[in-house]
Write a protein that holds these residues in place. Structure first.
Motif, short mmCIF file in Angstrom:
data_model
loop_
_atom_site.label_atom_id
_atom_site.label_comp_id
_atom_site.label_asym_id
_atom_site.label_seq_id
_atom_site.Cartn_x
_atom_site.Cartn_y
_atom_site.Cartn_z
N GLU A 274 0.83 -1.20 0.00
CA GLU A 274 0.00 0.00 0.00
C GLU A 274 0.87 1.25 0.00
OE1 GLU A 274 -4.16 0.72 1.92
OE2 GLU A 274 -2.64 1.16 3.44
N GLU A 275 0.61 2.13 -0.96
CA GLU A 275 1.34 3.38 -1.06
C GLU A 275 0.61 4.47 -0.27
OE1 GLU A 275 3.49 5.82 -4.53
OE2 GLU A 275 1.38 5.41 -4.87
N LYS A 276 -0.71 4.51 -0.45
CA LYS A 276 -1.58 5.39 0.31
C LYS A 276 -2.92 4.68 0.40
CE LYS A 276 -2.86 8.07 -3.77
NZ LYS A 276 -2.82 9.34 -4.44
N LYS A 277 -3.80 5.15 1.23
CA LYS A 277 -5.07 4.48 1.48
C LYS A 277 -5.80 4.16 0.16
CE LYS A 277 -8.36 3.21 4.39
NZ LYS A 277 -8.33 1.85 4.74
N GLY A 278 -6.03 2.88 -0.08
CA GLY A 278 -6.75 2.45 -1.26
C GLY A 278 -5.93 2.31 -2.53
N TYR A 279 -4.62 2.55 -2.45
CA TYR A 279 -3.75 2.46 -3.63
C TYR A 279 -2.52 1.64 -3.29
CZ TYR A 279 -6.43 6.02 -6.04
OH TYR A 279 -7.43 6.69 -6.67
N ARG A 280 -2.06 0.88 -4.29
CA ARG A 280 -0.88 0.04 -4.11
C ARG A 280 0.15 0.40 -5.18
NH1 ARG A 280 -2.46 -3.37 -0.13
NH2 ARG A 280 -0.69 -4.77 -0.24
N SER B 223 0.87 3.95 -9.20
CA SER B 223 0.01 3.87 -8.02
C SER B 223 -1.36 3.45 -8.53
CB SER B 223 -0.05 5.24 -7.34
OG SER B 223 -0.86 5.17 -6.19
N TRP C 163 -6.78 -0.20 -5.33
CA TRP C 163 -7.02 -1.57 -4.87
C TRP C 163 -8.52 -1.82 -5.00
CZ3 TRP C 163 -4.27 -5.65 -4.56
CH2 TRP C 163 -4.75 -6.77 -3.89
N GLU D 223 -8.23 -6.35 2.32
CA GLU D 223 -6.83 -5.94 2.16
C GLU D 223 -5.96 -7.19 2.30
OE1 GLU D 223 -5.26 -2.99 1.45
OE2 GLU D 223 -7.26 -2.27 0.98
#
Length: 161
Positions: free
Chosen positions: A86-92, A151, A154, A159
């Motif tokens: 996970e890079e930031k909430k909801g994104y990988r 990015s 997800w 998760e």
């Protein structure tokens, strides 16, 4: 997770189409690239690869889709794909590559060790660059890898670690 690239060389003369893409001028055999992607390649079915293939079809990825398809690339079939969490909430964070029959006529090549602002460009949530390559060491077949870092949303409810 690498994906097999079953590319065969032929004696046919390739038809290189010159395209201006961002800061690059590329000479690409779009039809040969398309033909290779039409072959039945084994696709990884892990949740990360499924997520990539689903996410790249979303509206927020439309600019990268157009870029890839202009080169003859099937966006659903990266040659190589890795997910880095996970890079930031909801994104990988993903990185990977696609192969392209062709070469740069103008602009700088990149590599995984030479990845910087002078040889890569941003397209939406993707950063891309062209790496000089050859088909199984045969330098007479012009080929590049399109490297990317992205990015990606997800899509799954659960998760993963």
């Amino acid at each position: 997770m690498g994906h097999p690239c079953n590319i065969k060389t032929t004696e046919e003369e390739s038809v290189l189409k010159e395209l201006r893409i961002l800061d690059w001028i590329v000479k690409v055999d779009v039809e040969r690239t398309k033909e290779e992607y039409l072959k039945d390649l084994d696709l990884c079915e892990c949740v990360y690869c499924q997520n990539y293939r689903g996410s790249i079809q979303l509206k927020e990825c439309s600019s990268i889709l157009g870029f890839l398809m202009q080169l003859g690339i099937d966006p659903l079939k990266p040659e190589y794909l890795s997910e880095y969490g996970e890079e930031k909430k909801g994104y990988r964070l993903y990185n990977g590559s696609y192969y392209v029959f062709g070469q740069l006529a103008e602009g700088k090549y990149c590599s995984s060790s030479e990845w910087n602002e002078s040889n890569t460009r941003g397209i939406g949530t993707f950063t891309v660059g062209f790496e000089n390559s050859s088909y199984k060491g045969d330098k007479s077949v012009p080929m590049m890898n399109l490297l990317f870092e992205a990015s990606i949303p997800w899509l799954f409810l659960d998760e993963v670690e």
